[in-house]
Design a protein around this motif. Structure first.
Motif, PDB file in Angstrom:
ATOM      1  N   ARG A  81       0.793  -1.117  -0.116  1.00  0.00           N
ATOM      2  CA  ARG A  81      -0.130   0.028   0.035  1.00  0.00           C
ATOM      3  C   ARG A  81       0.982   0.968   0.024  1.00  0.00           C
ATOM      4  NH1 ARG A  81      -3.945  -1.964   4.875  1.00  0.00           N
ATOM      5  NH2 ARG A  81      -4.444  -4.036   3.908  1.00  0.00           N
ATOM      6  N   VAL A 134       5.000   2.591  -3.471  1.00  0.00           N
ATOM      7  CA  VAL A 134       4.611   3.013  -4.915  1.00  0.00           C
ATOM      8  C   VAL A 134       5.321   2.021  -6.100  1.00  0.00           C
ATOM      9  CG1 VAL A 134       4.484   5.015  -6.606  1.00  0.00           C
ATOM     10  CG2 VAL A 134       4.304   5.234  -4.034  1.00  0.00           C
ATOM     11  N   ALA A 168       3.850  -1.363  -6.352  1.00  0.00           N
ATOM     12  CA  ALA A 168       2.298  -1.335  -6.851  1.00  0.00           C
ATOM     13  C   ALA A 168       2.390  -1.094  -8.305  1.00  0.00           C
ATOM     14  CB  ALA A 168       1.504   0.009  -6.375  1.00  0.00           C
ATOM     15  N   TRP A 210       1.270  -3.804 -11.670  1.00  0.00           N
ATOM     16  CA  TRP A 210       0.076  -3.317 -12.319  1.00  0.00           C
ATOM     17  C   TRP A 210      -0.008  -3.861 -13.517  1.00  0.00           C
ATOM     18  CZ3 TRP A 210      -4.297  -1.307 -11.196  1.00  0.00           C
ATOM     19  CH2 TRP A 210      -5.033  -0.310 -12.309  1.00  0.00           C
ATOM     20  N   LYS A 260      -0.407   2.617 -14.942  1.00  0.00           N
ATOM     21  CA  LYS A 260      -0.381   2.601 -13.554  1.00  0.00           C
ATOM     22  C   LYS A 260      -1.710   2.672 -12.762  1.00  0.00           C
ATOM     23  CE  LYS A 260       0.518   7.739 -13.096  1.00  0.00           C
ATOM     24  NZ  LYS A 260       1.414   8.792 -12.668  1.00  0.00           N
ATOM     25  N   PRO A 261      -1.640   2.382 -11.489  1.00  0.00           N
ATOM     26  CA  PRO A 261      -3.198   2.544 -10.995  1.00  0.00           C
ATOM     27  C   PRO A 261      -3.659   3.818 -10.727  1.00  0.00           C
ATOM     28  CG  PRO A 261      -1.471   1.247  -9.426  1.00  0.00           C
ATOM     29  CD  PRO A 261      -0.693   2.088 -10.725  1.00  0.00           C
ATOM     30  N   ARG A 285      -5.723   6.810  -9.518  1.00  0.00           N
ATOM     31  CA  ARG A 285      -5.941   7.592  -8.245  1.00  0.00           C
ATOM     32  C   ARG A 285      -7.097   7.107  -7.244  1.00  0.00           C
ATOM     33  NH1 ARG A 285      -4.867  13.857  -6.687  1.00  0.00           N
ATOM     34  NH2 ARG A 285      -2.675  12.940  -6.398  1.00  0.00           N
ATOM     35  N   PHE A 307      -6.104  -0.804  -3.386  1.00  0.00           N
ATOM     36  CA  PHE A 307      -5.547  -2.012  -3.731  1.00  0.00           C
ATOM     37  C   PHE A 307      -6.092  -3.139  -2.587  1.00  0.00           C
ATOM     38  CE2 PHE A 307      -1.886  -4.708  -2.076  1.00  0.00           C
ATOM     39  CZ  PHE A 307      -1.466  -5.402  -3.050  1.00  0.00           C
ATOM     40  N   HIS A 310      -1.533  -8.966  -8.103  1.00  0.00           N
ATOM     41  CA  HIS A 310      -2.142  -7.861  -7.447  1.00  0.00           C
ATOM     42  C   HIS A 310      -3.698  -7.894  -8.058  1.00  0.00           C
ATOM     43  CE1 HIS A 310       1.807  -5.389  -6.314  1.00  0.00           C
ATOM     44  NE2 HIS A 310       1.834  -6.626  -6.246  1.00  0.00           N
ATOM     45  N   TRP A 321      -6.836  -4.928  -7.537  1.00  0.00           N
ATOM     46  CA  TRP A 321      -7.380  -3.706  -7.448  1.00  0.00           C
ATOM     47  C   TRP A 321      -8.900  -3.571  -7.525  1.00  0.00           C
ATOM     48  CZ3 TRP A 321      -3.996   0.557  -5.918  1.00  0.00           C
ATOM     49  CH2 TRP A 321      -2.850   0.326  -6.246  1.00  0.00           C
ATOM     50  N   ARG A 346      -2.027   5.902   0.054  1.00  0.00           N
ATOM     51  CA  ARG A 346      -1.804   4.538   0.570  1.00  0.00           C
ATOM     52  C   ARG A 346      -2.559   3.580  -0.314  1.00  0.00           C
ATOM     53  NH1 ARG A 346       0.827   4.242   5.673  1.00  0.00           N
ATOM     54  NH2 ARG A 346       1.081   6.494   6.802  1.00  0.00           N
ATOM     55  N   SER A 347      -2.670   3.823  -1.518  1.00  0.00           N
ATOM     56  CA  SER A 347      -3.297   2.661  -2.374  1.00  0.00           C
ATOM     57  C   SER A 347      -4.608   2.453  -2.069  1.00  0.00           C
ATOM     58  CB  SER A 347      -2.276   1.211  -2.373  1.00  0.00           C
ATOM     59  OG  SER A 347      -1.240   1.478  -2.866  1.00  0.00           O
TER      60      SER A 347
END
Length: 306
Positions: A24, A27, A30, A34, A66-67, A69, A73, A82, A84, A145-146
């Motif tokens: 989380r 970065v 994560a 992804w 990328k994830p 905003r 997660f 992973h 999400w 924090r994801s």
């Protein structure tokens, strides 16, 4: 005979994914994950797509490199992949095996992994929907924090997901009878356990005693813990207990929430469990909660005693 334990872990409390909480705040980890990540879409009614007991995922890369905003997660599944979740409309299924379902009405459709992921996603996304402004100064907050926090960009203050604890209790006489009650807003014949939210400065056990007295007028003793279950509607944690009450004490419905309560024998409860649940077409005088609820687990565990 007074004591008993849950026969099995409640559905929404079962272990499925690795929550991998260290990701989380990492970065780079994560972003690295992804490319192969899975995305669970949850619509505004907290519904997901499910087939053969498993939720359906989309490829994360369809949303960018990328994830986003507003993605949250959920953890890692088979092989470290992973997962999400995002708030998003669902594409209407064109496969007869694919269904639209949510936890409350269709939780029995999910396997353990899917139940955990949907429970976590629902709780987090519901919190984000209602926590977009700082409770201190009203400043719009941003996800951090994801998806496990929101931050005030002016002060740096972080807010974390709210959990509202509530107790749920089976009151019994230490022998062959238990109390089941019907809320005033429920249809006739629909019964369940007594429940209520924990107040500030109150323990779970004191909450059980207070709620039972407020709702049906009984004074209970020997309050004993059974288990717990997340209940993300919108962000509760149900903590289960059983306690002993006196069948000779009269009921009184003090707060208006309960319309009726009755002592039922173990045989009557067993017959009702065999008849199905709230959704069944049974003509039983007693309809009980479905399997997704810890209430069902508590009732079944008590009824299973010899």
């Amino acid at each position: 005979m007074a004591d008993f334990q849950l026969r099995s872990v409640p559905l929404l409390s079962r272990v499925g994914a690795d929550r991998a909480d260290h990701v989380r705040t990492d970065v780079q980890a994560a972003i690295a994950g992804w490319a192969e990540a899975a995305v669970l879409r949850v619509d505004s009614r907290n519904q997901v797509l499910v087939a053969n007991g498993r939720v359906l995922f989309d490829a994360a890369t369809a949303l960018g490199d990328k994830p986003p905003r507003d993605a949250v997660f959920l953890g890692r599944i088979h092989g470290g992949r992973h997962v999400w979740a995002i708030r998003s409309p669902l594409q209407a299924p064109d496969d007869a095996d694919v269904r639209v379902a949510d936890l409350r009405r269709g939780g029995q459709l999910f396997d353990d992994l899917s139940a955990q992921l949907v429970s976590c996603a629902t709780a987090l996304l519901n919190w984000h929907d209602s926590a977009r402004f700082s409770p201190v100064d009203g400043t719009p907050t941003q996800p951090a924090r994801s998806g496990w926090a929101r931050i005030n960009p002016l002060t740096g203050q972080e807010e974390f997901p709210r959990i509202d604890p509530a107790v749920i209790c089976l009151v019994h006489d230490g022998g062959d009878r238990a109390v089941l009650a019907r809320q005033a807003v429920w249809p006739e014949r629909r019964f369940s356990l007594l429940a209520g939210f924990v107040e500030a400065g109150e323990s779970f056990e004191l909450c059980v005693v207070r709620e039972v007295r407020e709702e049906i007028g009984l004074t209970v003793r020997d309050v004993r813990y059974l288990g717990s279950q997340p209940w993300p509607f919108p962000r509760s944690l149900m903590v289960g207990f059983h306690a002993i009450g006196d069948p000779d004490q009269s009921f009184s419905f003090n707060d208006g929430e309960i319309a009726e309560a009755e002592w039922f024998t173990r045989d009557e409860v067993r017959d009702s469990l065999d008849a199905g649940d709230w959704t069944s077409a049974s003509e039983s005088k007693l309809l009980l909660p479905g399997s997704v609820s810890i209430a069902r687990q508590i009732i079944e565990s008590w009824a299973a005693r010899d």
